[in-house]
Write an enzyme that holds these catalytic residues in place. Structure first.
Site, PDB file in Angstrom:
ATOM      1  N   ASP A 115      -2.551  10.192   3.495  1.00 28.89           N
ATOM      2  CA  ASP A 115      -3.935   9.756   3.712  1.00 28.89           C
ATOM      3  C   ASP A 115      -4.664  10.757   4.603  1.00 28.89           C
ATOM      4  O   ASP A 115      -4.611  10.685   5.828  1.00 28.89           O
ATOM      5  CB  ASP A 115      -3.958   8.361   4.348  1.00 28.89           C
ATOM      6  CG  ASP A 115      -5.393   7.842   4.535  1.00 28.89           C
ATOM      7  OD1 ASP A 115      -6.319   8.471   3.967  1.00 28.89           O
ATOM      8  OD2 ASP A 115      -5.561   6.824   5.210  1.00 28.89           O
TER       9      ASP A 115
ATOM     10  N   ASP B 252     -11.957   6.885   3.575  1.00 32.35           N
ATOM     11  CA  ASP B 252     -10.756   6.694   4.390  1.00 32.35           C
ATOM     12  C   ASP B 252     -10.335   5.220   4.437  1.00 32.35           C
ATOM     13  O   ASP B 252      -9.249   4.899   4.908  1.00 32.35           O
ATOM     14  CB  ASP B 252     -11.020   7.227   5.809  1.00 32.35           C
ATOM     15  CG  ASP B 252      -9.740   7.431   6.593  1.00 32.35           C
ATOM     16  OD1 ASP B 252      -8.650   7.378   5.974  1.00 32.35           O
ATOM     17  OD2 ASP B 252      -9.827   7.654   7.818  1.00 32.35           O
TER      18      ASP B 252
ATOM     19  N   ARG C  38      -7.375  -0.668   1.035  1.00 29.61           N
ATOM     20  CA  ARG C  38      -7.877  -1.911   0.436  1.00 29.61           C
ATOM     21  C   ARG C  38      -8.329  -1.679  -1.009  1.00 29.61           C
ATOM     22  O   ARG C  38      -8.266  -2.578  -1.828  1.00 29.61           O
ATOM     23  CB  ARG C  38      -8.996  -2.481   1.318  1.00 29.61           C
ATOM     24  CG  ARG C  38     -10.197  -1.573   1.449  1.00 29.61           C
ATOM     25  CD  ARG C  38     -11.093  -1.941   2.632  1.00 29.61           C
ATOM     26  NE  ARG C  38     -10.555  -1.427   3.910  1.00 29.61           N
ATOM     27  CZ  ARG C  38     -11.129  -1.635   5.076  1.00 29.61           C
ATOM     28  NH1 ARG C  38     -12.225  -2.352   5.163  1.00 29.61           N
ATOM     29  NH2 ARG C  38     -10.588  -1.141   6.183  1.00 29.61           N
TER      30      ARG C  38
ATOM     31  N   GLU D 249      -9.221   3.520   2.089  1.00 33.11           N
ATOM     32  CA  GLU D 249      -8.727   3.581   0.708  1.00 33.11           C
ATOM     33  C   GLU D 249      -7.643   2.553   0.417  1.00 33.11           C
ATOM     34  O   GLU D 249      -7.423   2.197  -0.741  1.00 33.11           O
ATOM     35  CB  GLU D 249      -8.193   5.001   0.420  1.00 33.11           C
ATOM     36  CG  GLU D 249      -6.763   5.283   0.893  1.00 33.11           C
ATOM     37  CD  GLU D 249      -6.576   5.162   2.396  1.00 33.11           C
ATOM     38  OE1 GLU D 249      -7.555   5.315   3.134  1.00 33.11           O
ATOM     39  OE2 GLU D 249      -5.434   4.905   2.837  1.00 33.11           O
TER      40      GLU D 249
ATOM     41  N   LYS E  62     -10.131  12.867   7.950  1.00 34.01           N
ATOM     42  CA  LYS E  62      -9.660  12.536   9.298  1.00 34.01           C
ATOM     43  C   LYS E  62      -9.618  13.783  10.177  1.00 34.01           C
ATOM     44  O   LYS E  62      -9.606  14.901   9.665  1.00 34.01           O
ATOM     45  CB  LYS E  62      -8.233  11.970   9.220  1.00 34.01           C
ATOM     46  CG  LYS E  62      -8.119  10.601   8.615  1.00 34.01           C
ATOM     47  CD  LYS E  62      -6.651  10.160   8.580  1.00 34.01           C
ATOM     48  CE  LYS E  62      -6.480   8.801   7.923  1.00 34.01           C
ATOM     49  NZ  LYS E  62      -7.043   7.683   8.684  1.00 34.01           N
TER      50      LYS E  62
ATOM     51  N   ASP F  96       1.734   6.504   5.416  1.00 33.92           N
ATOM     52  CA  ASP F  96       0.765   5.538   4.887  1.00 33.92           C
ATOM     53  C   ASP F  96       1.267   4.860   3.604  1.00 33.92           C
ATOM     54  O   ASP F  96       0.600   4.000   3.046  1.00 33.92           O
ATOM     55  CB  ASP F  96      -0.586   6.241   4.645  1.00 33.92           C
ATOM     56  CG  ASP F  96      -1.768   5.301   4.850  1.00 33.92           C
ATOM     57  OD1 ASP F  96      -1.609   4.283   5.556  1.00 33.92           O
ATOM     58  OD2 ASP F  96      -2.844   5.581   4.298  1.00 33.92           O
TER      59      ASP F  96
ATOM     60  N   LYS G   8       0.863  -1.190   0.000  1.00 33.42           N
ATOM     61  CA  LYS G   8       0.000   0.000   0.000  1.00 33.42           C
ATOM     62  C   LYS G   8       0.894   1.233   0.000  1.00 33.42           C
ATOM     63  O   LYS G   8       1.692   1.427   0.915  1.00 33.42           O
ATOM     64  CB  LYS G   8      -0.898  -0.013   1.245  1.00 33.42           C
ATOM     65  CG  LYS G   8      -1.615   1.331   1.515  1.00 33.42           C
ATOM     66  CD  LYS G   8      -2.568   1.262   2.711  1.00 33.42           C
ATOM     67  CE  LYS G   8      -3.155   2.634   3.051  1.00 33.42           C
ATOM     68  NZ  LYS G   8      -4.060   2.604   4.222  1.00 33.42           N
TER      69      LYS G   8
HETATM   70  N1  BES Z   1      -4.151   4.632   6.812  1.00 31.42           N
HETATM   71  C1  BES Z   1      -5.286   4.333   7.622  1.00 31.42           C
HETATM   72  C2  BES Z   1      -4.914   3.417   8.767  1.00 31.42           C
HETATM   73  C3  BES Z   1      -4.405   4.142   9.967  1.00 31.42           C
HETATM   74  C4  BES Z   1      -5.281   4.496  10.956  1.00 31.42           C
HETATM   75  C5  BES Z   1      -3.083   4.460  10.110  1.00 31.42           C
HETATM   76  C6  BES Z   1      -4.834   5.161  12.067  1.00 31.42           C
HETATM   77  C7  BES Z   1      -2.638   5.123  11.220  1.00 31.42           C
HETATM   78  C8  BES Z   1      -3.498   5.474  12.204  1.00 31.42           C
HETATM   79  C9  BES Z   1      -6.391   3.661   6.801  1.00 31.42           C
HETATM   80  O1  BES Z   1      -6.471   4.095   5.500  1.00 31.42           O
HETATM   81  C10 BES Z   1      -7.674   3.993   7.474  1.00 31.42           C
HETATM   82  O2  BES Z   1      -7.987   5.148   7.575  1.00 31.42           O
HETATM   83  N2  BES Z   1      -8.397   2.971   7.914  1.00 31.42           N
HETATM   84  C11 BES Z   1      -9.643   3.150   8.575  1.00 31.42           C
HETATM   85  C12 BES Z   1     -10.640   2.192   7.961  1.00 31.42           C
HETATM   86  C13 BES Z   1     -12.073   2.453   8.354  1.00 31.42           C
HETATM   87  C14 BES Z   1     -12.543   3.779   7.796  1.00 31.42           C
HETATM   88  C15 BES Z   1     -12.934   1.320   7.851  1.00 31.42           C
HETATM   89  C16 BES Z   1      -9.469   2.839  10.055  1.00 31.42           C
HETATM   90  O3  BES Z   1      -8.766   1.906  10.399  1.00 31.42           O
HETATM   91  O4  BES Z   1     -10.016   3.577  10.863  1.00 31.42           O
HETATM   92 ZN    ZN Z   2      -7.516   5.897   5.261  1.00 31.03          ZN
HETATM   93 ZN    ZN Z   3      -4.616   4.718   4.662  1.00 32.82          ZN
END
Ligand code: BES
Ligand code: ZN
Ligand code: ZN
Length: 514
Positions: free
Chosen positions: A278, A355, A359, A357, A285, A296, A273
């Site tokens: 992000d 968010d 996957r 994104e 966010k 990210d 990824k």
């Molecule tokens: N890049 C983030 C994962 C992440 C979250 C990294 C917190 C560092 C700190 C990913 O893209 C994301 O935002 N995932 C979400 C998914 C949800 C919206 C289903 C998450 O884990 O909150």
């Molecule tokens: Zn995200």
């Molecule tokens: Zn992300």
């Protein structure tokens, strides 16, 4: 940082600092360790006196070793004692950490060279070779700092020499090889950290592609870069949707091919990824901590590092690296909640949260590599979910796999590299949660449970029956101010390049084709 091996005794060397490991004694046993006799003579009895005053105990506290520095009356610099904790809990990781603690401990204090006294870092459960590898690794990784944007930097150790002494001098040739091999891998880790630490204005998808092209040139690897026009022709709807919001930094898919060092090598695909920033996109966010979202891209950078390591160490399998790179930002051209996008393999994705994104971009990379290369196995690496941190913390990545042999191979490699991972389940319950009413899958679930595992269930849709392992690395991919206190000294502030060592060790041990 240069690491060498020298057959002579460490105490006689002309280094700025001689480093000696000290084990903690069992409680109630305060006898002075015989192993420190020579050090004590050199210091005219000062070590024994410090021991008697309980200044030196060999302890580890808050995961760090106690450090005591003596100035040598013979004028040959300093003697540094580093605590290794009790012998019963001694592991290679303690050595790795201790080496980094030494290098960090003398930073900015005028030391350019360090001599590690190998026999003091060896015990029944950590033999000579393992200790040499761990000292090399700790010294190299622990000396790293992201300094690209700083005019002045603190002076630090530039040369570490592992001194064998009489006990190990017979193994000099072997141990030299061990140190050189380990250093080659750890130099790749530093190279990867340097890229992963770059901010999003610099490390755009195009810049990551250029790093891959330069790597390809250096090692003679085939590298293909697919820009937004090509991605549209190919039908990579995931990358185009996620990257569509960024006017300045369009998405890229990068494919690197290492041909393999063995005739009967398997083909292993690694897919990363590479979200260069992000922000969450339209599902934006919160502001606090958002600067960390430059990390990210850590999965894609790990793929770069793994390909570099594979080519440097000439691992047996053929390795195909795929980097799914895009910037996720809100704008009038961003994808939105409610959109349905078509991924490379034809499956449709209902976007419920922009968010989620990672996957979405990985769906294209996984679908592409499975169809085009028919790999024997696929490993994807991604900072995918906050749930990974909730479930496993900052030190341990999540492993989800549909193949026991692959999972066990990665778990074994993780023990060798010292990068902890833990296998988690993937069940029909998780698969059910990512079903969509209007598309083949949805990118986020209605109920907020098992986020790391529903993300894995989503990814599974795009690998079919190919043996596959997913590594969710949000926690260990970088160190933040919040977790800094607990990090081993061989990690540094910022990117860790987590999985580069682990996956490379896995590739080195990967079985040949039957
Ligand atoms: N890049 C983030 C994962 C992440 C979250 C990294 C917190 C560092 C700190 C990913 O893209 C994301 O935002 N995932 C979400 C998914 C949800 C919206 C289903 C998450 O884990 O909150
Ligand atoms: Zn995200
Ligand atoms: Zn992300």
């Amino acid at each position: 940082m240069k690491v060498q091996v020298d057959r002579r005794d460490g105490l006689t060397a002309a280094a700025d600092v001689a480093a000696v490991g000290v084990f903690e004694r069992p409680e109630k046993d305060d006898t002075f360790p015989r192993s420190l006799q020579r050090e004590d003579e050199l210091l005219h009895g000062l070590v024994k006196a410090a021991w008697a005053r309980k200044e030196v105990k060999g302890r580890r506290k808050e995961l760090k070793g106690e450090i005591t520095v003596f100035h040598r009356p013979d004028g040959k610099g300093r003697l540094l004692l580093v605590g290794l904790g009790p012998r019963s809990k001694f592991t290679v990781d303690v050595v790795r950490r201790a080496a980094a603690e030494v290098v960090k401990g003398v930073k900015g204090k005028g030391a350019r060279t360090v001599a590690f006294c190998l026999p003091s870092f060896v015990a029944e459960n950590v033999r000579g070779e393992a200790a040499v590898a761990a000292l090399t690794e700790g010294a190299i990784l622990g000396s790293y700092q992201f300094q690209k944007y700083q005019a002045t930097t603190e002076g630090q150790v530039e040369e570490a020499t592992i001194h064998l002494g009489e006990e190990f001098s017979r193994d000099e040739a072997t141990l030299k090889k061990v140190a050189a091999g380990q250093a080659a891998l750890d130099d790749v880790v530093l190279w990867s950290r340097e890229i992963a630490n770059l901010p999003a204005d610099t490390a755009s998808p195009q810049r990551l592609a250029e790093e891959a092209l330069a790597l390809g040139k250096e090692f003679g690897l085939k590298v293909s870069v697919f820009d937004e026009k090509k991605l549209a022709e190919m039908g990579c709807g995931g990358l185009l949707a996620v990257g569509g919001g960024s006017a300045s930094h369009p998405p890229r898919m990068v494919v690197l091919e290492y041909p393999g060092g063995a005739r009967r090598g398997r083909t292993v695909a690694v897919v990363g990824k590479g979200i260069t920033f992000d922000s969450g996109g339209i599902s934006i966010k919160d502001a606090p901590g958002m600067q960390e979202m430059k990390f990210d891209k850590s999965g894609a950078v790990a793929v770069l590092g793994i390909l570099r390591a594979a080519a440097t160490l000439k691992v047996p399998p053929r390795v195909i690296g795929v980097m799914c790179c895009a910037e996720n930002v809100p704008s009038g051209t961003s994808y939105r909640p409610g959109d349905v996008v078509r991924s490379y393999n034809g499956k449709t994705i209902e976007v419920l949260n922009t968010d989620a994104e990672g996957r979405v971009v990985l769906s294209d990379g996984l679908g592409y590599v499975v169809k085009q290369y028919r790999p024997d196995e696929v490993i994807d690496i991604a900072t995918l979910t906050g749930s990974q941190v909730t479930a496993l913390g900052d030190d341990t990545a999540g492993l989800i796999s549909n193949d026991d042999r692959l999972a066990e191979g990665l778990l074994a490699a993780s023990v060798v590299s010292g990068e902890p991972i833990w296998r988690m389940p993937l069940t029909d319950y998780h698969r059910e949660l990512v079903k969509s009413e209007i598309a083949d899958v949805r990118n986020s679930t209605e109920i907020p449970v098992a986020g790391m595992l529903t993300a894995a269930a989503f990814l599974e849709t795009f690998v079919g029956t190919t043996p596959w392992a997913h590594l969710d690395i949000v926690g260990p991919a970088w160190t933040s101010a919040r977790t800094w206190k607990f990090q081993p000294a061989y990690q540094n502030k910022g990117a860790t390049a987590f999985t580069v060592r682990l996956v490379t060790r896995y590739l080195e041990a990967a079985p040949l084709r039957a």
